[in-house]
Design a protein around this motif. Structure first.
Motif, mmCIF file in Angstrom:
data_model
loop_
_atom_site.group_PDB
_atom_site.id
_atom_site.type_symbol
_atom_site.label_atom_id
_atom_site.label_comp_id
_atom_site.label_asym_id
_atom_site.label_seq_id
_atom_site.Cartn_x
_atom_site.Cartn_y
_atom_site.Cartn_z
ATOM 1 N N SER A 21 -9.646 -5.055 32.604
ATOM 2 C CA SER A 21 -8.410 -5.612 32.076
ATOM 3 C C SER A 21 -7.628 -6.294 33.181
ATOM 4 C CB SER A 21 -7.547 -4.518 31.439
ATOM 5 O OG SER A 21 -8.203 -3.936 30.335
ATOM 6 N N ALA A 23 -3.656 -7.674 33.747
ATOM 7 C CA ALA A 23 -2.291 -7.870 33.294
ATOM 8 C C ALA A 23 -1.737 -9.138 33.929
ATOM 9 C CB ALA A 23 -1.433 -6.664 33.670
ATOM 10 N N SER A 25 1.471 -11.871 34.366
ATOM 11 C CA SER A 25 2.908 -12.056 34.253
ATOM 12 C C SER A 25 3.348 -13.255 35.082
ATOM 13 C CB SER A 25 3.663 -10.801 34.721
ATOM 14 O OG SER A 25 3.416 -10.542 36.096
ATOM 15 N N ASP A 76 -5.177 -10.848 24.861
ATOM 16 C CA ASP A 76 -4.203 -10.275 23.945
ATOM 17 C C ASP A 76 -2.881 -10.904 24.327
ATOM 18 O OD1 ASP A 76 -2.292 -8.761 22.584
ATOM 19 O OD2 ASP A 76 -3.517 -6.960 22.657
ATOM 20 N N THR A 77 -2.517 -11.962 23.626
ATOM 21 C CA THR A 77 -1.328 -12.722 23.971
ATOM 22 C C THR A 77 -0.054 -11.887 23.919
ATOM 23 O OG1 THR A 77 -2.364 -14.734 23.101
ATOM 24 C CG2 THR A 77 0.007 -14.780 23.445
ATOM 25 N N ALA A 78 0.042 -11.048 22.910
ATOM 26 C CA ALA A 78 1.234 -10.217 22.747
ATOM 27 C C ALA A 78 1.441 -9.276 23.923
ATOM 28 C CB ALA A 78 1.141 -9.428 21.445
ATOM 29 N N LYS A 79 0.355 -8.798 24.492
ATOM 30 C CA LYS A 79 0.437 -7.861 25.606
ATOM 31 C C LYS A 79 0.263 -8.535 26.965
ATOM 32 C CE LYS A 79 -1.239 -3.923 22.919
ATOM 33 N NZ LYS A 79 -2.258 -2.848 22.830
ATOM 34 N N ASN A 80 0.030 -9.834 26.948
ATOM 35 C CA ASN A 80 -0.185 -10.594 28.185
ATOM 36 C C ASN A 80 -1.299 -9.992 29.035
ATOM 37 O OD1 ASN A 80 1.846 -12.545 27.700
ATOM 38 N ND2 ASN A 80 3.423 -11.148 28.493
ATOM 39 N N THR A 81 -2.411 -9.740 28.392
ATOM 40 C CA THR A 81 -3.548 -9.177 29.098
ATOM 41 C C THR A 81 -4.820 -9.959 28.811
ATOM 42 O OG1 THR A 81 -4.018 -7.604 27.308
ATOM 43 C CG2 THR A 81 -2.586 -6.854 29.091
ATOM 44 N N SER A 83 -9.098 -9.482 29.006
ATOM 45 C CA SER A 83 -10.118 -8.447 29.063
ATOM 46 C C SER A 83 -11.494 -9.044 29.296
ATOM 47 C CB SER A 83 -10.136 -7.636 27.768
ATOM 48 O OG SER A 83 -8.921 -6.949 27.567
#
Length: 127
Positions: A21, A23, A25, A76-81, A83
């Motif tokens: 994963s 992350a 930002s 996962d756009t909502a979680k800004n991740t 994978s």
């Protein structure tokens, strides 16, 4: 400023699976924003290899032949991740894996075309 933090590395036996994963930002995300994110790996004494890339605004993906049909990149756009699901792992997959990003164009799997990098996470596959 863009920041990338990868996680999920570890040791696994050949034939096993791992999920990495990343992350993300520090950038304005959205379906219309040109921002590419990718996974690279590097073995000691070898050049850094681009293995999977994702164009965030379109969802288009690119894979290196060495991992095609075994690894899957997704976001996962909502979680800004970001994978990377790795299956059917082989000893040859042993390497330091890096998450990278860019806000410009170029070869999707070329490390020279990426500007933002994570610290890396080690993946070791035993036979």
């Amino acid at each position: 400023q863009v920041q990338l933090v990868e996680s999920g590395g570890g040791s696994v036996q050949a034939g096993g699976s791992l999920k990495l994963s990343c992350a993300v930002s520090g950038y304005t995300s959205g379906p219309s924003v040109y921002f590419d994110i990718a996974w690279f790996r590097q073995r000691p004494g070898e050049e850094r290899e681009g293995i999977a890339a994702l164009v965030t605004y379109s969802g288009r993906t690119y894979y290196a032949d060495s991992v095609k049909d075994r690894f899957t990149i997704s976001q996962d756009t909502a979680k800004n991740t970001l994978s990377l699901v790795m299956t059917n792992l082989e000893p040859e997959d042993t390497a330091m894996y890096y998450c990278a990003a860019r806000d410009r164009g170029g070869a999707a799997l070329s490390h020279k075309m990426y500007d933002y990098w994570g610290q890396g996470t080690q993946v070791t596959v035993s036979s």
